[in-house]
Design a protein around this motif. Structure first.
Motif, PDB file in Angstrom:
ATOM      1  N   ALA A   1       1.008  -1.122   0.395  1.00 15.05           N
ATOM      2  CA  ALA A   1      -0.093  -0.003  -0.266  1.00 15.05           C
ATOM      3  C   ALA A   1       0.547   1.046   0.114  1.00 15.05           C
ATOM      4  CB  ALA A   1      -0.921   0.166   0.971  1.00 15.05           C
ATOM      5  N   ALA A   2       2.143   0.740   0.810  1.00 17.94           N
ATOM      6  CA  ALA A   2       2.667   2.459   0.560  1.00 17.94           C
ATOM      7  C   ALA A   2       3.430   2.463  -0.767  1.00 17.94           C
ATOM      8  CB  ALA A   2       4.281   1.663   1.720  1.00 17.94           C
ATOM      9  N   VAL A   3       3.800   1.649  -1.178  1.00 13.71           N
ATOM     10  CA  VAL A   3       4.691   1.828  -3.172  1.00 13.71           C
ATOM     11  C   VAL A   3       2.744   2.734  -3.292  1.00 13.71           C
ATOM     12  CG1 VAL A   3       4.637   0.508  -4.588  1.00 13.71           C
ATOM     13  CG2 VAL A   3       6.056   0.156  -2.789  1.00 13.71           C
ATOM     14  N   ASP A   4       1.460   2.137  -3.277  1.00 12.03           N
ATOM     15  CA  ASP A   4       1.018   2.249  -4.233  1.00 12.03           C
ATOM     16  C   ASP A   4       0.409   4.183  -3.567  1.00 12.03           C
ATOM     17  OD1 ASP A   4       0.080  -0.116  -5.181  1.00 12.03           O
ATOM     18  OD2 ASP A   4      -1.362  -0.476  -3.929  1.00 12.03           O
ATOM     19  N   HIS A   5       0.658   4.505  -2.637  1.00  5.49           N
ATOM     20  CA  HIS A   5       1.034   5.778  -1.868  1.00  5.49           C
ATOM     21  C   HIS A   5       2.295   7.115  -2.561  1.00  5.49           C
ATOM     22  CE1 HIS A   5      -2.691   4.412  -0.101  1.00  5.49           C
ATOM     23  NE2 HIS A   5      -2.648   5.614   0.414  1.00  5.49           N
ATOM     24  N   GLY A   6       3.125   6.146  -3.477  1.00 13.44           N
ATOM     25  CA  GLY A   6       4.435   6.936  -3.561  1.00 13.44           C
ATOM     26  C   GLY A   6       5.356   7.107  -2.443  1.00 13.44           C
TER      27      GLY A   6
END
Length: 171
Positions: free
Chosen positions: A124-129
């Motif tokens: 999820a962190a990767v999805d948030h950049g």
């Protein structure tokens, strides 16, 4: 050696709860994970970097199971405490907003279980950049095979995997 800017980096400790640390974890015992994680937290606080402590609450229960609190010594005053009701720490918790208001762009992840709460939070962190660093010896799973699969196959695609000894915060 991985050196990080403490002004733009946060440590996220996932599910270091009494009942989870006490499980028969592998390849690292719960007390080893907790020791490495709390040492990381101490160094982050000393450098002025945010520390996020995450714990899960099972939805729909009037009372959480015994041992559902954070392990003693994990959280300190000034830390960001997140209560999640899903596998990862982002959905419905306000974590992204709390990190962005502090200017955080990189997350250092540790906790239990490697292949569940930690990896889900990382995805999820990767999805948030966010940029990610996973601390291999400050996390563990229910089996060594699950831990190794995440650390060797999935996490390197999401970020950098290091040991606690390889991590430094710049001055």
């Amino acid at each position: 050696m991985t050196e990080l800017d403490p002004q733009r980096t946060a440590l996220v400790l996932v599910d270091l709860m009494e009942r989870l640390v006490a499980l028969p974890l592998a390849p690292h015992a719960g007390d080893e994970v907790a020791r490495n994680a709390t040492e990381l937290a101490r160094s982050f606080r000393k450098a002025g970097a945010p520390v996020v402590v995450v714990r899960v609450e099972r939805p729909g229960l009037a009372e959480q199971p015994p041992g559902s609190g954070l392990l003693a010594g994990v959280a300190e005053a000034g830390d960001i405490e997140i209560v999640k009701r899903t596998v990862g720490a982002f959905h419905g918790t306000g974590l992204d907003d709390r990190l962005r208001e502090r200017g955080v762009r990189t997350l250092v992840l540790a906790g239990i279980a490697t292949n569940l709460g930690v990896e889900s939070t990382g995805r999820a962190a990767v999805d948030h950049g966010y940029e990610l660093v996973f601390v291999e010896d400050a996390m563990s799973a229910l089996t060594a095979e699950e831990h190794r699969a995440s650390v060797a196959l999935d996490m390197p695609r999401l970020g950098t995997v290091v040991t606690a000894a390889e991590l430094r915060l710049s001055a």
